[in-house]
Design a protein around this motif. Structure first.
Motif, PDB file in Angstrom:
ATOM      1  N   ALA A  11       0.843  -1.205   0.000  1.00 42.95           N
ATOM      2  CA  ALA A  11       0.000   0.000   0.000  1.00 42.95           C
ATOM      3  C   ALA A  11       0.875   1.251   0.000  1.00 42.95           C
ATOM      4  N   GLY A  12       1.980   1.234   0.733  1.00 47.21           N
ATOM      5  CA  GLY A  12       2.874   2.383   0.790  1.00 47.21           C
ATOM      6  C   GLY A  12       3.495   2.724  -0.543  1.00 47.21           C
ATOM      7  N   ARG A  13       3.660   1.741  -1.411  1.00 51.06           N
ATOM      8  CA  ARG A  13       4.213   2.002  -2.750  1.00 51.06           C
ATOM      9  C   ARG A  13       3.242   2.777  -3.638  1.00 51.06           C
ATOM     10  N   LEU A  14       1.966   2.748  -3.281  1.00 51.16           N
ATOM     11  CA  LEU A  14       0.957   3.469  -4.059  1.00 51.16           C
ATOM     12  C   LEU A  14       0.881   4.947  -3.695  1.00 51.16           C
ATOM     13  N   TYR A  15       1.572   5.361  -2.628  1.00 48.09           N
ATOM     14  CA  TYR A  15       1.515   6.749  -2.184  1.00 48.09           C
ATOM     15  C   TYR A  15       2.401   7.598  -3.080  1.00 48.09           C
ATOM     16  N   ARG A  16       1.791   8.279  -4.049  1.00 44.92           N
ATOM     17  CA  ARG A  16       2.522   9.085  -5.035  1.00 44.92           C
ATOM     18  C   ARG A  16       2.584  10.557  -4.667  1.00 44.92           C
ATOM     19  N   HIS A  17       1.859  10.952  -3.654  1.00 44.58           N
ATOM     20  CA  HIS A  17       1.791  12.351  -3.270  1.00 44.58           C
ATOM     21  C   HIS A  17       2.416  12.556  -1.897  1.00 44.58           C
ATOM     22  N   LYS A  18       2.568  13.804  -1.518  1.00 45.32           N
ATOM     23  CA  LYS A  18       3.035  14.177  -0.178  1.00 45.32           C
ATOM     24  C   LYS A  18       2.020  15.145   0.405  1.00 45.32           C
ATOM     25  N   CYS A  19       1.880  15.149   1.733  1.00 40.68           N
ATOM     26  CA  CYS A  19       0.969  16.105   2.341  1.00 40.68           C
ATOM     27  C   CYS A  19       1.602  16.733   3.570  1.00 40.68           C
ATOM     28  N   GLN A  27      -1.503  30.462  20.896  1.00 44.94           N
ATOM     29  CA  GLN A  27      -0.229  31.165  21.017  1.00 44.94           C
ATOM     30  C   GLN A  27      -0.372  32.244  22.079  1.00 44.94           C
ATOM     31  N   LYS A  28       0.535  32.268  23.011  1.00 42.92           N
ATOM     32  CA  LYS A  28       0.494  33.297  24.048  1.00 42.92           C
ATOM     33  C   LYS A  28       0.885  34.644  23.448  1.00 42.92           C
ATOM     34  N   GLY A  29       0.222  35.678  23.930  1.00 48.24           N
ATOM     35  CA  GLY A  29       0.548  37.036  23.511  1.00 48.24           C
ATOM     36  C   GLY A  29      -0.059  37.458  22.186  1.00 48.24           C
ATOM     37  N   GLU A  30      -0.810  36.584  21.547  1.00 50.15           N
ATOM     38  CA  GLU A  30      -1.451  36.927  20.274  1.00 50.15           C
ATOM     39  C   GLU A  30      -2.864  37.422  20.533  1.00 50.15           C
ATOM     40  N   ILE A  31      -3.300  38.405  19.747  1.00 50.11           N
ATOM     41  CA  ILE A  31      -4.646  38.946  19.904  1.00 50.11           C
ATOM     42  C   ILE A  31      -5.686  37.885  19.570  1.00 50.11           C
ATOM     43  N   ASN A  32      -5.497  37.206  18.462  1.00 51.36           N
ATOM     44  CA  ASN A  32      -6.429  36.182  18.026  1.00 51.36           C
ATOM     45  C   ASN A  32      -6.289  34.917  18.870  1.00 51.36           C
ATOM     46  N   ASN A  33      -5.111  34.673  19.437  1.00 53.59           N
ATOM     47  CA  ASN A  33      -4.793  33.563  20.318  1.00 53.59           C
ATOM     48  C   ASN A  33      -4.623  32.225  19.605  1.00 53.59           C
ATOM     49  N   THR A  34      -4.930  32.105  18.320  1.00 51.34           N
ATOM     50  CA  THR A  34      -4.657  30.870  17.580  1.00 51.34           C
ATOM     51  C   THR A  34      -3.935  31.206  16.286  1.00 51.34           C
ATOM     52  N   MET A  35      -2.970  30.384  15.968  1.00 49.31           N
ATOM     53  CA  MET A  35      -2.178  30.579  14.752  1.00 49.31           C
ATOM     54  C   MET A  35      -2.045  29.228  14.055  1.00 49.31           C
ATOM     55  N   PRO A  36      -1.982  29.226  12.704  1.00 48.00           N
ATOM     56  CA  PRO A  36      -1.754  27.958  12.007  1.00 48.00           C
ATOM     57  C   PRO A  36      -0.318  27.478  12.222  1.00 48.00           C
ATOM     58  N   VAL A  37      -0.180  26.202  12.571  1.00 45.39           N
ATOM     59  CA  VAL A  37       1.135  25.609  12.811  1.00 45.39           C
ATOM     60  C   VAL A  37       1.217  24.301  12.019  1.00 45.39           C
ATOM     61  N   THR A  38       2.283  24.151  11.236  1.00 45.79           N
ATOM     62  CA  THR A  38       2.496  22.915  10.498  1.00 45.79           C
ATOM     63  C   THR A  38       2.978  21.848  11.473  1.00 45.79           C
ATOM     64  N   VAL A  39       2.192  20.780  11.624  1.00 45.20           N
ATOM     65  CA  VAL A  39       2.519  19.729  12.594  1.00 45.20           C
ATOM     66  C   VAL A  39       3.116  18.486  11.926  1.00 45.20           C
ATOM     67  N   LEU A  40       2.855  18.287  10.646  1.00 40.97           N
ATOM     68  CA  LEU A  40       3.424  17.173   9.890  1.00 40.97           C
ATOM     69  C   LEU A  40       3.824  17.665   8.508  1.00 40.97           C
ATOM     70  N   GLU A  41       4.957  17.190   8.008  1.00 34.46           N
ATOM     71  CA  GLU A  41       5.421  17.610   6.688  1.00 34.46           C
ATOM     72  C   GLU A  41       5.863  16.405   5.863  1.00 34.46           C
ATOM     73  N   ASN A  42       5.627  16.515   4.552  1.00 34.76           N
ATOM     74  CA  ASN A  42       6.090  15.516   3.575  1.00 34.76           C
ATOM     75  C   ASN A  42       5.674  14.085   3.918  1.00 34.76           C
ATOM     76  N   ILE A  43       4.427  13.921   4.322  1.00 37.82           N
ATOM     77  CA  ILE A  43       3.891  12.603   4.642  1.00 37.82           C
ATOM     78  C   ILE A  43       3.447  11.932   3.338  1.00 37.82           C
ATOM     79  N   PRO A  44       3.962  10.743   3.014  1.00 40.76           N
ATOM     80  CA  PRO A  44       3.521  10.051   1.803  1.00 40.76           C
ATOM     81  C   PRO A  44       2.029   9.737   1.877  1.00 40.76           C
ATOM     82  N   CYS A  45       1.325   9.976   0.770  1.00 36.44           N
ATOM     83  CA  CYS A  45      -0.118   9.748   0.741  1.00 36.44           C
ATOM     84  C   CYS A  45      -0.578   9.514  -0.688  1.00 36.44           C
ATOM     85  N   ARG A  46      -1.832   9.219  -0.809  1.00 37.42           N
ATOM     86  CA  ARG A  46      -2.481   9.079  -2.115  1.00 37.42           C
ATOM     87  C   ARG A  46      -3.861   9.697  -1.989  1.00 37.42           C
ATOM     88  N   ILE A  47      -4.285  10.382  -3.032  1.00 41.41           N
ATOM     89  CA  ILE A  47      -5.612  10.996  -3.029  1.00 41.41           C
ATOM     90  C   ILE A  47      -6.449  10.328  -4.110  1.00 41.41           C
TER      91      ILE A  47
END
Length: 119
Positions: A11-19, A27-47
């Motif tokens: 199944a892993g060989r079929l993962y042609r994409h990355k996500c 986030q402390k000290g931010e007015i909005n208090n939430t910020m987008p944070v990348t938690v995973l990078e370049n994970i093999p996947c298929r769509i």
């Protein structure tokens, strides 16, 4: 006999994409208090895409809707509501995780929806 480990490798060989997976984190000290944070990078996947007829009838024109599903290794943890950027084969598209993953021993499947971009 075929082992589950062999099935996972196939199944892993079929993962042609990355996500990349982005979550909103406090986030402390931010007015909005939430910020987008990348938690995973370049994970093999298929769509995978499929079409389904729209259920609405009446004055509106009937159309078909497109469903997308992301396939990943079973040990990757993606929370519902996370933003997922899928890239590969000359494209880069942003989606949202539409719900909880269906996790199997060899892989997992996550329904995703195209993220609307606002100006």
């Amino acid at each position: 006999m075929v082992s589950l480990n062999m099935i996972g490798n196939i199944a892993g060989r079929l993962y042609r994409h990355k996500c990349d997976v982005i979550e909103m984190k406090s986030q402390k000290g931010e007015i909005n208090n939430t910020m987008p944070v990348t938690v995973l990078e370049n994970i093999p996947c298929r769509i995978s895409f499929s079409s389904s007829p729209a259920n609405s009838r009446g004055k509106e024109v009937s159309s078909t809707g497109q469903k997308a599903r992301l396939f990943l290794a079973p040990d990757v943890n993606i929370k519902a509501g996370s933003r997922i950027i899928v890239s590969g084969e000359g494209f880069k598209t942003e989606y949202e995780c539409a719900g909880t993953a269906a996790v199997y021993e060899s892989h997992q499947e996550i329904d995703i929806i195209l993220r609307k971009q606002f100006a």
